[in-house]
Design a protein around this motif. Structure first.
Motif, short mmCIF file in Angstrom:
data_model
loop_
_atom_site.label_atom_id
_atom_site.label_comp_id
_atom_site.label_asym_id
_atom_site.label_seq_id
_atom_site.Cartn_x
_atom_site.Cartn_y
_atom_site.Cartn_z
N ALA A 237 0.68 -0.96 -0.27
CA ALA A 237 -0.06 0.04 0.17
C ALA A 237 0.41 1.20 0.29
O ALA A 237 0.39 1.99 -0.94
CB ALA A 237 -1.34 0.11 1.16
N ALA B 18 0.93 4.31 -2.83
CA ALA B 18 0.55 5.10 -2.14
C ALA B 18 1.80 6.22 -3.28
O ALA B 18 1.44 7.58 -3.91
CB ALA B 18 0.43 6.00 -1.05
N LEU C 262 -3.51 -1.68 6.17
CA LEU C 262 -3.72 -1.36 4.86
C LEU C 262 -3.86 0.52 4.46
O LEU C 262 -3.62 1.37 4.07
CB LEU C 262 -5.06 -1.33 3.83
CG LEU C 262 -5.11 -2.45 3.25
CD1 LEU C 262 -6.58 -3.52 2.96
CD2 LEU C 262 -4.00 -3.35 2.12
N LYS C 263 -4.73 0.74 5.82
CA LYS C 263 -4.76 1.93 5.84
C LYS C 263 -3.62 2.92 6.28
O LYS C 263 -3.11 4.09 5.68
CB LYS C 263 -5.79 2.55 6.75
CG LYS C 263 -7.17 2.50 7.18
CD LYS C 263 -8.36 3.37 8.44
CE LYS C 263 -7.97 2.44 8.89
NZ LYS C 263 -9.09 3.06 10.02
N PHE D 71 -1.77 3.37 3.34
CA PHE D 71 -1.16 4.50 2.04
C PHE D 71 -0.74 6.13 2.41
O PHE D 71 -0.74 7.04 1.82
CB PHE D 71 -3.27 3.98 1.37
CG PHE D 71 -2.96 3.07 0.49
CD1 PHE D 71 -3.14 3.31 -0.52
CD2 PHE D 71 -3.99 2.08 0.93
CE1 PHE D 71 -3.33 2.52 -1.90
CE2 PHE D 71 -4.18 1.29 -0.38
CZ PHE D 71 -3.88 1.19 -1.41
N ARG D 72 -1.66 6.03 3.76
CA ARG D 72 -1.14 7.19 4.04
C ARG D 72 0.47 6.91 4.82
O ARG D 72 1.36 8.23 4.25
CB ARG D 72 -1.70 7.50 6.11
CG ARG D 72 -1.59 8.26 6.98
CD ARG D 72 -1.19 8.28 8.72
NE ARG D 72 -0.80 7.07 8.83
CZ ARG D 72 0.58 7.07 8.49
NH1 ARG D 72 1.23 7.72 8.69
NH2 ARG D 72 0.61 5.66 9.34
N ARG E 119 1.97 7.67 0.94
CA ARG E 119 1.77 9.71 0.58
C ARG E 119 2.51 10.13 1.75
O ARG E 119 3.18 11.63 0.74
CB ARG E 119 0.17 10.33 0.62
CG ARG E 119 -0.79 9.07 -0.73
CD ARG E 119 -2.22 10.52 -0.29
NE ARG E 119 -2.68 10.21 1.23
CZ ARG E 119 -3.37 9.19 1.44
NH1 ARG E 119 -3.92 8.45 0.20
NH2 ARG E 119 -4.26 9.20 2.85
N ARG F 286 -6.57 11.18 -4.91
CA ARG F 286 -7.51 10.81 -4.26
C ARG F 286 -7.87 9.50 -4.95
O ARG F 286 -8.27 9.29 -5.90
CB ARG F 286 -8.26 12.14 -3.89
CG ARG F 286 -8.57 12.24 -3.26
CD ARG F 286 -8.30 12.92 -1.49
NE ARG F 286 -7.44 13.54 -0.75
CZ ARG F 286 -7.08 13.40 0.28
NH1 ARG F 286 -7.25 11.69 0.24
NH2 ARG F 286 -6.02 13.82 0.66
N ARG F 287 -8.11 8.06 -3.54
CA ARG F 287 -8.67 7.19 -4.69
C ARG F 287 -9.68 6.13 -3.39
O ARG F 287 -8.83 6.78 -2.25
CB ARG F 287 -7.70 5.92 -5.26
CG ARG F 287 -7.06 6.86 -6.70
CD ARG F 287 -6.77 5.31 -6.89
NE ARG F 287 -5.67 6.05 -7.97
CZ ARG F 287 -4.56 4.99 -8.93
NH1 ARG F 287 -5.42 4.39 -8.80
NH2 ARG F 287 -3.96 5.15 -9.74
N LYS F 288 -10.57 5.19 -3.52
CA LYS F 288 -10.79 5.11 -3.13
C LYS F 288 -9.51 3.85 -2.13
O LYS F 288 -9.42 2.85 -2.96
CB LYS F 288 -12.26 3.90 -3.36
CG LYS F 288 -13.26 3.48 -1.82
CD LYS F 288 -14.34 3.50 -2.90
CE LYS F 288 -16.13 3.01 -1.71
NZ LYS F 288 -15.13 1.49 -1.60
N LEU F 289 -9.42 3.74 -1.34
CA LEU F 289 -9.02 2.90 -0.55
C LEU F 289 -9.40 1.52 -0.17
O LEU F 289 -10.84 1.38 0.33
CB LEU F 289 -8.86 3.70 0.87
CG LEU F 289 -7.38 4.63 1.09
CD1 LEU F 289 -7.23 5.41 2.01
CD2 LEU F 289 -6.33 4.31 0.49
N THR G 235 -10.56 -1.77 1.91
CA THR G 235 -10.59 -2.38 2.89
C THR G 235 -10.58 -3.98 2.87
O THR G 235 -10.47 -4.98 1.94
CB THR G 235 -11.84 -1.67 3.16
OG1 THR G 235 -12.73 -2.17 2.35
CG2 THR G 235 -11.94 -0.39 3.32
#
Lengths: 1001, 93, 210
Positions: free
Chosen positions: A182, A186, A468-469, A472-473, A476, A489-492, A494
């Motif tokens: 992830a 990102a 996952l969260k 991505f964070r 970025r 901006r994309r849908k993460l 889950t």
């Protein structure tokens, strides 16, 4: 053997690609996608080796880098690798591996007698037993060297190639599991240069061993999509089979890439590549390692980590047993129980240290008909080479002991889980600290010195959705901090969140007797360190975890205690009465995370490329002439040129005689040459050298001596004035770079007001030194624009003209005491001129001479060699060189002559030595005494610095540094050597032509 | 391994540099005016702090220039590099 | 007497131009190599802060002195000035031109405190080009040569393998990813560096360029 433990279907292995391999000589089969460990389990192999100290039977306990037992010797002969973890070896066709640390085999090991004497081998056994008396070490050593150690090192050179790569990136992501992938996605989407490195053959990390779903579909879909997206990003590099093994200052990381799963048979491909990575940001998504529960005889083959058992089922389609007990203090291991049950394993039950576990996963297990025995522990294991059953009892109120009755569960597999530890090793390598999370019993990365972050499971986030969260964070964030702010901006994706109840941490689980008295509670399986060992260390006064580690060897094996360190620290804390294990501290993790082969560190710097060979323009002439080489720094210099059948002594004698009686030619191109220009050049030399330079006439040369500020001789050489503000300095071959550095250091840091520029011209000139009475005649044939007569071209002067039609600088300087001409021509003409001189020189007896003859010739004249007559403790006065010390000016090192040490009367002084036996050549470095008696101690008064046979004198000569040597001239001194004492007369250090008539002739 | 910002060439790997010991040690103007102890102090004695340290480096494989660096010896954090004759950067005095 | 044709560059004895390509079975060579011997090279020392010095250089050479660190002025193949340090440059020209360049510089810089040293003989040049040229250099050089950080006209003194080099990028084609570099190496290290390049480039295929 057949794959009796292979499930009929499932796993990520490729069943269309069967592979053959052997283990301890037995033929077996597996599939592409297997590791050696998964294939061994599939083939029903339980016992893979013996332990290090007690030689207890051991089996596979993990599925990855934390494996402590399953070390094998991979292949044999030139390509053999020792101590390889079977869990990290990708299976390939024809693989051959054998057990280590047991002889003749793991099933019958002669050294297993050690386990009968375990009471005699407590913590610190080696220190206690073998430290004293020191003289006894020679008796112990043989035994220890044979008993200790694991695999066998290769005896032959490695035939494979290794290389290295330097790479720079904006974001380095360590680990290609859910969080790492992830993060790489990102960061990569912002356009940053990203490297994603993962130690395994496929991305996915822990996901590969789980039945997890992402976005409601199997996680493998998300993995495949992510990998394919990364492949399309130009500045993203994905490196599989690549372990980030070390993390260092300023975001420097070392990575080891295994480029061929199968060992190659030659070819252009390198076997491994060592990457040097400099990253702007580092994202550590290295995951977590499960730790075992520490109970009595927890090392028996068949006791495995619960997560590993699950990985073998889900990833490799292999069941690690047919009758399983799961032993846990947390909810996660229930996943293993359910998976085992689903795979048809019999009698699956869960022993849980907690009272009435009630989380989502235990509930599922109960619903699946799995028996759960709560508030209990395993108190004993039966079966030495294979678990046969476990004994289970209920814990007492404070878990310090057990209460009856004991129940016995037959099983051949115990899947244990003591919870998961974030992999903070890399964070720690680079100076990061850790804090102890008491509730969960694990270390979390705290302050870092680097631009880095630990994320996902490596930061204690064990929920897939959180990983996952977090990934991505972090990706970025890292890209933004590296200057890439393009938002994406994309849908993460889950994943379902599973409610997990807290664990119950009991570091050492009790049995029916005090710990140590029934079975062994192993902390460190690879080094056989038990709870009792750590407790003993605490009783003996060890307080620091660092000291305890070294005393007990906890965590010092090749696995670096990946499973045992945290329980070990907690046990130490308990033994010391410290409430919080974090207060005894964690040891510092050091690189490498997993072992790195020496071949990878060497890279291509092996064989002829091990070190640069510097060659003069005439190098290949010397080679064809059959010279023997002397290494001087990185230079190859001709040492001597033996003719057919000639010994070294014969050749050197011949060369020395030619230099004094005919003419000889030396390649002196390696001497350092520094062009010094500027209006303050002479003043600069006044400060650097001990003598005065302002009055030197243009075209004249002068010998100079350079000192360090402590007054000790640093370098010497001849410097020539080419113009009013222009000098050419020569230095010794070995010191050329150091002297230029020395000049620049003073010019730039201390005397910036001096207008002087220094440039190295060492490489620009070929230097051909003609030496001997015929030198002038030979040179005269090659020049018509220089007057070579002694009057027109006196000693210590320089002329510019042509030699052989080549523009040349000719210096009348000499390091042999003979009439000499140092001819300098542009380097690319050096070989041509050298060859032409030989074409014309035969009639004059022209002979090439090497460094050995040069050394003999200069010693005959008593000329010093810096580094031979000097060793950093010698001042000019010691060498009899007061004449070169100006009294009219300051120079570097002068003030130190006023120190009392410089004025000591007994300083060692340079003298000559003539042995009583003229054929006796002393050994350089030999010690000198004043008295010939045989009742030591006898005071040593000096040592031999140079010693040769002089063909010109028909006898041996030597130079020596002798205490008050100049007062001893005429005395006899003695050089004791094995079996004899050699006598020698002290003389002045000049043996030939003390008046210098030859020199000026 | 350090990543050293050469004041002339920019960031380069430590392998290109040589360390030159403690910075800001001036050669005495008149060595003869010093006692033996003072002279020995100039030649031999250097501080070795844990924390902020001013040291000399030379970009040996690069531009061959000497420069000074303020480095935290405990963390290897480089507070700054500065040319010979310049004052240490803010936060490193 | 010595004839001019006997002049020998440090790699001349290897007869590189006559060598067969390395890298069996590769459709095309990722690396092309040639020795560019005997380039005129003059070390120039002076004060970049002195306008007279800058003007003098421009007057003598027709190109300006690169005062930005690690850059070059002039055109590859023609007269160039390479930055070596804050008070040090290397003027590079075709073979056998050093004396003329020095005399022009001497005339233009008269009365200035400068140093001019003919170091043409000190180094030879290995020209390295191709799609994999950058990767081969990455094997032994710690400089970030990615097109975002390094490109044509940039020049660095650095280490390659275990030896010192002056590395000058002369070309880059974004479309093909091909790059070209002039590697100035001291002549005593030339054979070592050649062996190193040959070894490092083998996996990508190595062809000689005449």
């Amino acid at each position: 053997m057949s794959q009796i433990n292979r499930l009929a279907h499932g796993g990520r292995i490729d069943r269309s690609k069967p592979l053959h391999f052997t283990f301890n000589g037995q033929a077996m089969r597996g599939y592409a996608g297997d590791t050696l460990a998964s294939a061994l389990i599939a083939n029903g192999v339980r016992l893979v080796g013996r332990s290090f100290k007690y030689h207890r039977p051991r089996g596979i306990m993990a599925a990855g880098a934390e494996e402590a037992n399953a070390l094998v010797q991979l292949e044999s002969g030139r390509r053999t690798l020792a101590n390889q973890q079977a869990t990290r070896i990708e299976l390939y066709e024809g693989l051959s591996a054998t057990s280590i640390n047991c002889w003749p085999g793991p099933n019958f090991d002669l050294m297993a007698v050690n386990s009968w004497f375990h009471r005699l081998m407590p913590a610190g056994f080696y220190y206690k037993t073998f430290m004293w008396p020191a003289a006894a070490w020679k008796y112990y050593e043989h035994f220890i060297r044979r008993a200790a150690g694991l695999g066998v090192s290769p005896k032959l050179p490695d035939p494979d190639q290794y290389d290295q790569m330097n790479v720079h990136c904006d974001v380095l992501v360590v680990g290609g599991g859910a969080a790492g992938l992830a993060a790489a996605l990102a960061a990569g989407r912002t356009g940053a240069r990203v490297i994603l490195a993962d130690e395994q053959a496929e991305l996915g990390g822990q996901l590969l061993g789980e039945q997890a779903e992402i976005n409601g579909k199997p996680a493998s879909h998300w993995l495949a999509a992510g990998e394919s997206e990364l492949a399309g990003l130009a500045d993203v590099t994905v490196l599989k089979r690549t372990t980030v093994f070390g993390y260092y200052d300023h975001n420097f990381a070392g990575m080891l890439e295994t480029r061929t799963a199968k060992l190659p048979n030659g070819g252009a491909t390198t076997r491994q590549r060592l990457w040097h990575v400099r990253a702007k940001r580092v994202v550590i998504a290295a995951g977590a390692l499960e730790r075992p529960l520490i109970f009595s005889d927890n090392d028996r083959p068949g006791v495995m980590l619960a997560g590993a058992v699950r990985t073998y089922l889900n990833r490799y389609g292999v069941r690690a047993g047919s009758n399983a007990v799961v032993f846990t203090n947390n909810d996660d291991a229930y996943r293993t129980a359910i998976a085992l049950k689903d795979a048809g394993v019999k009698g699956v039950c869960v022993i849980d240290t907690r009272l009435a576990p009630h989380g989502e996963l235990p509930t599922q297990a109960l619903q699946a008909g799995i028996a759960v025995i709560d508030n209990s522990t395993i108190t004993g294991v039966t079966g030495k080479r294979r678990v046969q059953s476990v004994e289970v009892m209920t814990l007492n109120a404070d878990a310090s002991g057990v209460i009856g009755p004991a129940r016995t569960f037959p099983c051949d597999l115990v899947a244990t889980s003591g919870g998961w530890n974030p992999v903070i090793h890399l964070h720690s390598h680079a100076g990061g600290k850790a804090t102890f999370d008491e509730a969960r019993g694990l270390f979390i990365a705290a302050d870092t010195l680097q631009a880095s972050a630990c994320i996902g499971a490596a930061n204690g986030e064990f929920q897939l959705n959180d990983c996952l969260k977090d990934g991505f964070r972090a990706g970025r964030d890292a890209a933004a901090k590296a200057g890439f702010k393009k938002a994406s901006r994309r849908k993460l994706p889950t994943a379902a969140v599973v409610d997990e109840a807290p664990a119950r941490i009991i570091w050492a689980l009790p049995t029916t007797k005090p710990i140590g008295q029934r079975g062994k509670h192993f902390l460190d399986l690879q080094h056989d360190v038990t709870v009792a060992d750590v407790q003993l260390a605490a009783r003996e006064g060890y307080r620091s975890v660092e000291h305890t580690k070294r005393y007990t060897t906890l965590g010092m094996a090749t696995d670096q205690g990946k499973t045992g360190n945290i329980p070990g620290m907690a046990v130490l804390a308990q033994a010391l009465g410290v409430a919080n294990p974090g207060d005894v501290g964690t040891t510092t993790f050091r690189p490498p995370y997993t072992p790195v082969t020496l071949g990878a560190f060497a890279g291509r710097n092996v064989g002829p490329l091990a070190d640069p060979v510097r060659m003069t323009p005439m190098h290949h002439w010397h080679e064809l002439a059959g010279c023997k080489w002397e290494d001087v720094g990185q230079w190859k210099r001709p040492w001597y040129y033996p003719k057919d059948g000639e010994s070294m002594a014969d050749a050197v004698n011949r060369e020395c005689l030619a230099a004094r009686n005919a003419v000889a030619l030396l390649d002196a191109s390696t001497l350092g040459k520094i062009d010094i220009q500027g209006p303050d050049a002479a003043e600069f030399l006044n400060r650097i050298y001990t003598n005065a330079w302002s009055g030197l006439a243009i075209g004249r040369c002068r010998y100079g001596l350079m000192l360090k500020e402590d007054g000790m001789v640093f370098d010497d050489g001849v410097t020539t004035r080419l113009g009013e503000n222009h000098f050419l300095m020569t230095t010794t071959t070995g010191n050329a770079a150091a002297v230029l550095g020395w000049l620049e250091e003073w010019l730039q840091t201390e005397w910036p007001e001096l207008k002087v520029y220094c440039n190295s011209v060492t490489e620009a000139w070929a230097t051909l030194t003609l030496c001997g009475p015929n030198a002038r005649h030979l040179l005269a044939e090659f020049t018509d624009d220089m007057d070579l007569s002694a009057d027109a071209f006196p000693f210590m002067s320089m002329q510019e003209g042509t030699v052989g039609d080549i523009p040349a600088r000719v210096f009348r300087i000499s390091f042999t005491g003979e009439s000499s001409f140092e001819v300098n021509v542009p380097a690319s003409y050096g070989l041509a001129l050298w060859t032409q001189l030989f074409n014309a020189g035969e009639k004059y007896g022209l002979t090439p001479y090497g460094t050995e003859a040069m050394h003999v010739l200069r010693a005959e004249k008593g000329y010093i060699i810096v580094g031979q007559e000097t060793d950093g403790t010698v001042i000019p006065q010691d060498l009899g060189m007061q004449w070169i010390l100006s009294k009219k000016k300051d120079f570097l090192g002068r003030r130190s002559f006023a120190r009392p040490d410089s004025a000591r009367g007994d300083r060692k002084q340079l003298v000559g030595l003539l042995t009583g036996d003229p054929d006796m050549v002393l050994e350089e470095g030999a010690q000198i005494v004043a008295e010939n008696r045989n009742n030591p101690p006898i005071p040593m008064i000096g040592h031999v610095t140079s010693s040769y046979y002089s063909a010109n004198l028909g006898r041996s000569i030597a130079l020596a540094l002798v205490s008050s040597g100049r007062d001893r001239v005429g005395d006899t001194v003695y050089i004791p050597m094995p079996g004899k004492v050699i006598s020698a007369e002290v003389t002045t250090p000049v043996f030939i032509d003390p008046q210098g008539e030859r020199l000026h002739g | 391994m350090l990543l050293i910002p050469c004041p002339y060439c920019g960031e380069r790997e430590e392998t290109e540099f040589h360390h030159g010991g403690e910075a800001h040690i001036e050669r005495p103007q008149d060595p003869d005016a010093l006692s033996d102890a003072e002279w020995a102090n100039y030649i031999f004695m250097r501080t070795n702090p844990k924390g902020l340290f001013h040291e000399r480096w030379v970009h040996a494989a690069g531009c061959r220039r000497w420069f000074n660096m303020a480095r935290n010896t405990a963390t290897n954090a480089i507070i700054g590099t500065y040319k010979i004759g310049e004052k240490p950067p803010k936060g490193a005095r | 007497m010595v004839k001019p044709f006997l002049r020998q560059s440090p790699l001349a004895h290897l007869h590189l131009e006559a060598r067969r390509p390395l890298g069996d079975g590769l459709p095309e060579a990722g690396i092309h190599v040639a020795e560019r011997p005997h380039r005129s090279q003059i070390a120039v020392r002076g004060q970049a802060t002195d306008p007279a010095f800058l003007q003098g250089i421009e007057k003598a050479l027709g190109i300006s002195l690169p005062t930005e660190a690690c850059t070059a002025s002039g055109k590859p193949g023609d007269l160039q000035v390479l930055w070596m340090g804050p008070d040090e440059w290397l003027v590079v020209g075709g073979p056998d031109n050093a004396a003329l360049i020095i005399s022009k510089l001497t005339t233009a810089l008269v009365d200035l405190q400068v140093a001019l040293v003919d170091v043409s003989e000190s180094r030879t040049v290995i020209e390295l080009s191709g799609k994999q040229a950058r990767v081969v250099l990455d094997k032994g050089c710690s400089i970030d040569l990615h097109p975002r950080s390094f490109g044509p006209g940039q020049v660095v003194n650095t280490l390659l393998g275990r030896g010192h080099v002056l590395l000058h990028q002369t070309d880059h084609e974004p479309a093909s990813g091909s790059s070209a570099y002039d590697i100035y190496v001291h002549r005593s290290y030339a054979e070592y560096l050649w062996s190193w390049i040959e070894d490092a480039a083998r996996e990508y295929g190595l062809a000689m360029r005449s």
